[in-house]
Design an enzyme around this catalytic site. Structure first.
Site, PDB file in Angstrom:
ATOM      1  CG  ASP A 124      47.291   3.293   8.427  1.00 29.99           C
ATOM      2  OD1 ASP A 124      46.399   2.500   8.761  1.00 29.99           O
ATOM      3  OD2 ASP A 124      47.875   4.046   9.236  1.00 29.99           O
ATOM      4  CG  ASP A 184      46.855   2.051  15.912  1.00 32.79           C
ATOM      5  OD1 ASP A 184      46.449   1.310  14.994  1.00 32.79           O
ATOM      6  OD2 ASP A 184      47.316   3.185  15.723  1.00 32.79           O
TER       7      ASP A 184
HETATM    8  C1  GLA Z   1      47.426   4.038  12.179  1.00 30.55           C
HETATM    9  C2  GLA Z   1      48.176   2.713  12.208  1.00 30.55           C
HETATM   10  C3  GLA Z   1      49.396   2.850  13.085  1.00 30.55           C
HETATM   11  C4  GLA Z   1      50.296   3.958  12.560  1.00 30.55           C
HETATM   12  C5  GLA Z   1      49.520   5.263  12.448  1.00 30.55           C
HETATM   13  C6  GLA Z   1      50.296   6.332  11.721  1.00 30.55           C
HETATM   14  O1  GLA Z   1      46.910   4.360  13.425  1.00 30.55           O
HETATM   15  O2  GLA Z   1      47.343   1.695  12.672  1.00 30.55           O
HETATM   16  O3  GLA Z   1      50.115   1.629  13.146  1.00 30.55           O
HETATM   17  O4  GLA Z   1      50.818   3.581  11.310  1.00 30.55           O
HETATM   18  O5  GLA Z   1      48.301   5.082  11.745  1.00 30.55           O
HETATM   19  O6  GLA Z   1      49.594   7.524  11.601  1.00 30.55           O
END
Ligand code: GLA
Length: 353
Positions: A118, A173
């Site tokens: 990430d 997301d």
């Molecule tokens: C980000 C990613 C998500 C998830 C969260 C976890 O937002 O895009 O898919 O992995 O972090 O904290």
């Protein structure tokens, strides 16, 4: 294809959930439908590194990650884990910045098969250099591990991430709402040429079964992700999955489109009157087509053979992939009613001669 803990559970995860989910994936037929990766997202990490500088799990994973990977492997599946390229993860746990080689080696020793990296808390770092370092760290670790690049499409990863990883997020997301789904979908247009075997655009994980959308909306979500050749990462509680949700996730004909060996991602062919036609070329020369009505009113959606690259005089068999039934043989094109917030998913094959 696989399952990831984040969409449904966020950081509320433990080793029992992972074991129970792996079992449920077998019982429900998900594993045999192709869902092979069991991925633990953010929330497994302990508060500090060990004395030797390694990441270690928190006490909700008291048996250790290696025992979890063993359990998942023993069930005929592969194990995935999450970390962050920066100083801390998006949920505030420890990140891997400066520890890339050490963490990759540790993941390899644990038997990990897939790592999502990430991009939170990365300050002024450059994506290309940091993910390149991760790819070198994976190489040095000596175990084949998929690298899931997760910088949310910020620096157009479809242009460079195939050199370092296997899939890359193209957008922020997803959330379990229709509006979010439409926003994500909008970001996928035009990205098809960048995707192919071993190098996939990732429009984010599935929300199917998480409760915020109707079954029809989830069916549309799944249809579109299959058309996009998206990594299908289920994000629901598969231990308590109603039959109608399961029927979406294991639907064989949409999954066959997703996994089609040609690996060519579909794209938007036409949008008019608020309704959309998406199409994807398949290995056997047929086309997968999604007739999509994102609007609040039902309407008719049509696809013409020239839009699929064929002659209008060609005759083609149209099959409904959700009904698993042929609808007939048609010349020129095919038109059908589509309900509001829903999709029809078709496979259209030209008839020879
Ligand atoms: C980000 C990613 C998500 C998830 C969260 C976890 O937002 O895009 O898919 O992995 O972090 O904290």
């Amino acid at each position: 294809m696989g399952w990831n803990s984040w969409n449904r559970f966020q950081t509320n995860i433990d080793e029992r959930l992972v074991r129970e989910t792996a079992d449920a994936m077998i019982e429900t037929g998900m594993r045999d439908a192709g869902y092979r990766y069991v991925v633990v997202d953010d929330g497994w990490e302990g508060a500090r590194r060990t004395a030797s500088g390694d990441l270690a799990p928190n006490d909700r994973f008291a048996s250790g990650i290696a025992s979890l990977t063993d359990a998942v492997h023993a069930r005929g599946m592969r194990f995935g884990i999450y970390t962050d390229a920066g100083t801390g993860t998006c949920a505030g746990f420890l990140g891997s910045l400066g520890f890339e080689f050490r963490d990759a080696r540790r993941f390899a020793e644990w038997g990990v098969d897939y790592v999502k990296v990430d991009w939170c808390n990365t300050g002024g770092l450059g994506t290309h250099a940091v993910y390149w370092k991760w790819s070198q760290a994976f190489r040095a670790a000596g175990r084949p591990m998929l690298l899931s690049v997760c910088e949310w499409g910020r620096t157009s990863p479809w242009r460079w991430a195939a050199r370092v990883g296997h899939l890359w997020r193209t957008c922020w997301d997803i959330q379990d709402t229709w509006v979010s789904l439409l926003g994500v979908l909008d970001r996928q247009r035009g990205l098809a040429p960048f995707s192919g075997p071993d190098r996939w655009n990732d429009p984010d994980m599935l929300e199917v079964g998480n409760g915020g959308m109707s079954l029809e909306e989830y069916r549309a979500h799944f249809s579109l992700w299959c058309l996009l050749a998206a990594p299908l990462m289920a994000g629901n509680d598969v231990r308590a999955m109603p039959e109608d949700v399961r029927d979406i996730l294991v639907a064989p004909e949409p999954i066959a489109v997703d996994q089609d060996p040609l690996g060519r991602q579909g794209d938007l062919v036409r949008a008019d009157g608020g309704r959309e036609v998406w199409a994807r070329e398949l290995a056997d020369g047929s086309c997968a087509v999604v007739l999509f009505d994102p609007s609040d009113a039902a309407g008719e959606v049509a696809v013409s053979w020239p839009e699929l690259g064929w002659d209008a005089r060609d005759r083609a068999v149209v099959r409904d992939l959700w009904q698993r039934a042929d609808l007939g043989t048609f010349a020129e094109g095919y038109a059908t009613g589509v309900a509001a917030h829903s999709a029809r998913m078709l496979r259209i094959a030209r008839v020879e001669g």
